[in-house]
Design a protein around this motif. Structure first.
Motif, PDB file in Angstrom:
ATOM      1  N   SER B   2       0.852  -1.320  -0.050  1.00  0.00           N
ATOM      2  CA  SER B   2       0.109   0.086  -0.067  1.00  0.00           C
ATOM      3  C   SER B   2       1.079   1.236   0.071  1.00  0.00           C
ATOM      4  N   THR B 133       1.204  12.108  12.801  1.00  0.00           N
ATOM      5  CA  THR B 133       1.068  11.788  11.572  1.00  0.00           C
ATOM      6  C   THR B 133       1.383  10.315  11.240  1.00  0.00           C
ATOM      7  N   VAL B 134       2.262   9.748  12.004  1.00  0.00           N
ATOM      8  CA  VAL B 134       2.519   8.305  11.797  1.00  0.00           C
ATOM      9  C   VAL B 134       1.335   7.444  12.213  1.00  0.00           C
ATOM     10  N   VAL B 135       0.793   7.740  13.434  1.00  0.00           N
ATOM     11  CA  VAL B 135      -0.266   6.909  13.826  1.00  0.00           C
ATOM     12  C   VAL B 135      -1.599   6.941  12.765  1.00  0.00           C
ATOM     13  N   LEU B 137      -1.298   7.551   9.523  1.00  0.00           N
ATOM     14  CA  LEU B 137      -0.985   6.725   8.609  1.00  0.00           C
ATOM     15  C   LEU B 137      -1.140   5.209   8.897  1.00  0.00           C
ATOM     16  N   GLU B 138      -0.716   4.778   9.886  1.00  0.00           N
ATOM     17  CA  GLU B 138      -1.073   3.273  10.503  1.00  0.00           C
ATOM     18  C   GLU B 138      -2.570   3.034  10.323  1.00  0.00           C
ATOM     19  N   ARG B 139      -3.227   3.815  10.830  1.00  0.00           N
ATOM     20  CA  ARG B 139      -4.748   3.609  10.932  1.00  0.00           C
ATOM     21  C   ARG B 139      -5.350   3.688   9.547  1.00  0.00           C
ATOM     22  N   ARG B 141      -4.018   3.101   6.678  1.00  0.00           N
ATOM     23  CA  ARG B 141      -3.379   1.866   5.858  1.00  0.00           C
ATOM     24  C   ARG B 141      -4.284   0.854   6.372  1.00  0.00           C
ATOM     25  N   GLU B 142      -4.441   0.552   7.685  1.00  0.00           N
ATOM     26  CA  GLU B 142      -5.377  -0.562   8.194  1.00  0.00           C
ATOM     27  C   GLU B 142      -6.645  -0.602   7.557  1.00  0.00           C
ATOM     28  N   TYR B 161       4.904  15.100   6.339  1.00  0.00           N
ATOM     29  CA  TYR B 161       5.025  13.540   5.728  1.00  0.00           C
ATOM     30  C   TYR B 161       6.289  13.526   4.780  1.00  0.00           C
ATOM     31  N   LEU B 166       7.941   9.602   4.312  1.00  0.00           N
ATOM     32  CA  LEU B 166       6.519   8.701   4.185  1.00  0.00           C
ATOM     33  C   LEU B 166       5.641   8.644   3.066  1.00  0.00           C
TER      34      LEU B 166
END
Lengths: 215, 215
Positions: B2, B133-135, B137-139, B141-142, B161, B166
């Motif tokens: 992704s 920002t990182v969290v 993106l994780e959420r 992507r999930e 980003y 990223l």
């Protein structure tokens, strides 16, 4: 009326018009040669710079060629003339272009340090102007005898003329490359507030060309 | 894998990606609507924004359309969601886009102020992320379930980003207009040092398109 024109001035996608850390080995700053990829392949630049009859025609060449049409004098910032900073150590430095520079008309070099005029082969004479941008333009216009004056750069000099609304027309090429650092052409210059608009927009595979005109 | 993609993000000739002084009447900042001239005429935007079947095909539409392909979630900065600054005064503000927003997938809104998820018509749910920002993106992507994530903006969020490397790919449109003031997309971001290169360059009469890819 004689115009003050910027022609074939290249900036990169991230807005830089020159790389950082200009010196003898990096006349356009580090990485700055990527600025001129589109121009070097044109018939006009091949002829002007190398005296050859090769090179390509097309949109890129049309723009390169128009930069030499009806041009009676040039203005350059001192850093475009050479890498020397501070007082002239002598008169050995005669520009980047050899004995027969590409200009073939009077060239007015903005500097804080006086120096006698320097006549080169082929009709180019470098005049060193210590009285600032407005006087340089007056002298260039007079020398141009009714033709236009081309403002070669660099970035800082173009910004000074823009802020005074003295530039009539700018042809900028935007090359599809990232430079990352250096001097941004439009930093600290509000072109819209100064009355400039984009009057032409055309692209080849090598670069996007825009013309900005003062209203 | 992704990807995190920026799509159809428009900047102007002078580098600005948003005008100054955003408010309820100027979602893109003062003068910022000139950013989207090229997009509004495309078939894709006519369909997505207005539900119509008009609009033009061609290069502009191709780029607009690719921004919706294989897209499983979005990330937006809070200022793209609305003009409210500081704590939420209530839950009345539900975005700029009416009851049935254009996204139709989960949208993660970066904010410093928590708020319950907001389910809209048509499959869009706004999730408000306060962990950065990182969290986000994780959420995203999930939620995207293997599809790509689109980073909508604004300028400041894209810069965050980018600095973290990223973003996989950015499609930027450069519109032939001067904005004069606002936020510059590439200010304080050295794209070259971050490993981005221009991998595509194409222009229509409306805009120049570039694709920057992380190497």
């Amino acid at each position: 009326m004689s115009k003050l024109r910027v022609e074939s001035f290249t900036i990169l996608l991230d807005g830089f018009g020159a790389g950082p850390d200009q010196d003898l080995n990096n006349p356009l700053g580090v990485g700055g040669t990527s600025l001129h990829g589109w121009a070097l392949s044109t018939r006009t630049f091949q002829q002007k710079l190398f005296g050859g009859d090769g090179g390509q025609s097309g949109i890129d060449d049309d723009f390169a060629a128009r930069g030499f049409q009806n041009m009676g004098a040039w203005i350059l910032g001192r850093n475009m003339f050479g890498p020397i900073r501070g007082p002239w150590p002598g008169e050995n430095w005669r520009g980047w272009w050899g004995d027969n520079p590409v200009y073939h008309v009077p060239v007015f070099v903005l500097t804080n340090y006086a120096r006698p005029p320097l006549a080169m082969d082929g009709g180019t004479t470098f005049h060193f102007v210590t009285e600032g941008t407005v006087v340089a333009l007056e002298r260039a216009r007079e020398a141009a005898g009714g033709k236009d004056v081309r403002l070669g750069g660099g970035v800082n000099v173009i910004q000074q003329y823009l802020r005074q609304r003295l530039i009539d027309e700018m042809h900028i090429a935007i090359a599809p490359v990232l430079l990352g650092a250096g001097e941004r052409l439009f930093d600290g210059v509000n072109l819209r507030a100064l009355g400039y608009v984009c009057t032409k927009h055309e692209a080849s595979s090598q670069a996007t060309r825009i013309v900005l005109s003062r209203q």
